[in-house]
Design a protein around this motif. Structure first.
Motif, PDB file in Angstrom:
ATOM      1  N   TRP A 123       2.384  86.363  87.322  1.00 53.52           N
ATOM      2  CA  TRP A 123       3.454  86.056  86.160  1.00 53.52           C
ATOM      3  C   TRP A 123       2.525  85.960  84.867  1.00 53.52           C
ATOM      4  CZ3 TRP A 123       8.029  85.162  87.696  1.00 53.52           C
ATOM      5  CH2 TRP A 123       8.139  84.679  88.446  1.00 53.52           C
ATOM      6  N   LYS A 170      18.777  80.478  80.239  1.00 51.34           N
ATOM      7  CA  LYS A 170      18.460  80.996  81.760  1.00 51.34           C
ATOM      8  C   LYS A 170      19.414  82.432  81.630  1.00 51.34           C
ATOM      9  CE  LYS A 170      15.928  81.451  85.551  1.00 51.34           C
ATOM     10  NZ  LYS A 170      16.753  81.391  86.630  1.00 51.34           N
ATOM     11  N   ARG A 224      10.701  83.043  85.024  1.00 47.40           N
ATOM     12  CA  ARG A 224      10.346  81.797  85.467  1.00 47.40           C
ATOM     13  C   ARG A 224      10.275  80.943  84.926  1.00 47.40           C
ATOM     14  NH1 ARG A 224       4.498  80.251  88.537  1.00 47.40           N
ATOM     15  NH2 ARG A 224       3.987  80.759  86.047  1.00 47.40           N
ATOM     16  N   ARG A 246       8.945  77.202  82.977  1.00 48.21           N
ATOM     17  CA  ARG A 246       8.401  75.904  82.632  1.00 48.21           C
ATOM     18  C   ARG A 246       8.697  75.472  82.138  1.00 48.21           C
ATOM     19  NH1 ARG A 246       3.536  77.615  81.074  1.00 48.21           N
ATOM     20  NH2 ARG A 246       3.840  79.907  80.579  1.00 48.21           N
ATOM     21  N   ALA A 302       7.706  89.232  91.945  1.00 46.92           N
ATOM     22  CA  ALA A 302       7.396  87.865  91.113  1.00 46.92           C
ATOM     23  C   ALA A 302       5.693  87.974  92.099  1.00 46.92           C
ATOM     24  CB  ALA A 302       8.015  86.905  91.563  1.00 46.92           C
ATOM     25  N   GLY A 356       7.752  87.740  86.407  1.00 45.90           N
ATOM     26  CA  GLY A 356       6.949  88.751  86.486  1.00 45.90           C
ATOM     27  C   GLY A 356       7.029  89.995  86.747  1.00 45.90           C
TER      28      GLY A 356
END
Ligand code: DAH
Length: 360
Positions: A284, A231, A250, A252, A281, A268
């Motif tokens: 997306w 990340k 984000r 998922r 944000a 975002g």
């Protein structure tokens, strides 16, 4: 009749081999195999023969037809090859000639983005890896845990080649840059920190898909690597690339056969006067696939999953370019329209540097 056939075959093969161009070869084909052709005539004559005659003459006439067909195919290949050689020779460009002003050329946005990626990731300690665009089945699929029966294969719309690999399976135009992961893990010992930008191919064509497109693959293999490292790396990369600090990601949960766990990464954006502007944000948009390299993929490359972990990601470069530089039709990237290139191209000496703008 027997020696007549032999004489006929010798004459025909002689004329076919001597055919100087495609038109002459076509004339020979029609004369032999066309509706009124000599070989066609012989084939028709089989019907009127007695069963005994047919049994002895049939195989000979068919053999004649096969010999003539093969000779035509091989002459055609030779003529085509020679024509290609001639074309290549006349279309040769001397790339070492000095550029004549006014300077016409520009750097294509795809090349520009690849340079930007290399610059950003070099700063994070990554080097650039490459692999072949014509891949074997194992590197493109098998080693990535996508066996022949796997449903993910169908999604790849693969271009298969006539050539086969050592196991007799057709070679493919690589459908993603992920095989470079495999080649890199086979070729060098960890720790590994690489990106692999390059061309990829799928049989797909509309405003957002072209049969040839570009991806960048990222791969890290080291000890104690976690999803947190993934990340942070993606966030750092995207902030630097889009030159904004307010880029929000984000993650998922998703599925790829070669990662576990797998995550899809959305970025975002906000809408300003109907245009997508990265940051914030409000909305997306899916940007890339990633995950922790599957232990079986590590094992496929001879690495011990108990000792080494890693993450990988794959991202469309064309998409990255469109988002940053505001193009909306992917097909225009490959039209070679000078007006488009002048508008979206970059000056040849405009090399991206972190200090000069590509960086945050
Ligand atoms: N190879 C995938 C594709 O083309 C993208 C991808 C997903 C690459 C996840 C990765 C990954 O390295 O971890 O659809």
């Amino acid at each position: 009749m027997g020696s007549d056939l032999e004489q006929m075959q010798r004459d025909m093969l002689g004329r076919i081999a001597a055919a100087a161009d495609p038109a002459a070869l076509e004339a020979e084909r029609v004369a032999a195999l066309g509706k009124q052709g000599a070989v066609t005539g012989l084939l028709k004559s089989l019907g009127a023969m007695s069963p005994e005659e047919r049994q002895s003459e049939g195989p000979r006439i068919h053999a004649l037809r096969e010999a003539v067909t093969a000779a035509i195919a091989s002459r055609k290949a030779a003529l085509d090859g020679a024509a290609l050689e001639r074309r290549l020779a006349t279309e040769q460009l001397d790339m070492t000639l000095p550029v004549a002003p006014p300077l016409q050329g520009s750097v294509h946005p795809i090349s520009q983005v690849m340079d930007e990626l290399a610059e950003i990731f070099a700063d994070l300690g990554f080097s650039v890896a490459t692999g072949p665009e014509i891949e074997d089945d194992w590197h493109n699929f098998g080693a990535l845990e996508i066996p022949e029966t796997h449903p993910a294969r169908a999604m790849h719309d693969t271009f298969y080649m006539d050539r086969t690999d050592a196991e007799g399976r057709p070679m493919v135009l690589r459908t993603h840059t992920s095989p470079v992961q495999i080649r890199t893990m086979q070729a060098q010992k960890p720790p590994i920190y690489i990106i692999a930008p390059g061309r990829t191919y799928r049989s797909d064509n509309d405003a957002t898909h072209t049969p040839m497109f570009h991806q960048v693959e990222g791969l890290v293999i080291d000890r104690g690597i976690t999803l947190g490292h993934l990340k942070w790396t993606l966030e750092t990369f995207l902030k630097a690339y889009f030159e904004r600090d307010d880029v929000v990601l984000r993650l998922r949960p998703s599925y790829f056969p070669f990662t576990e766990p797998s995550v899809e990464v959305d970025v975002g954006y906000t809408l300003q006067n109907g245009r997508r502007v990265l940051g914030g944000a409000d909305h997306w948009m899916e940007l890339l696939g990633s995950g922790m390299v599957h232990p079986r993929v590590l094992a496929n490359c001879g690495l011990d999953p108990d000792e080494w972990q890693g993450f990988a990601f794959g991202c469309g470069i064309d998409r990255l370019a469109m988002l940053k530089y505001g193009m909306d039709d992917l097909r225009a990237f490959y039209d070679g329209d000078l007006r488009w290139l002048r508008h979206y191209g970059f000056r040849a000496l405009d090399v991206p540097t972190l200090s000069g703008g590509v960086g945050a």
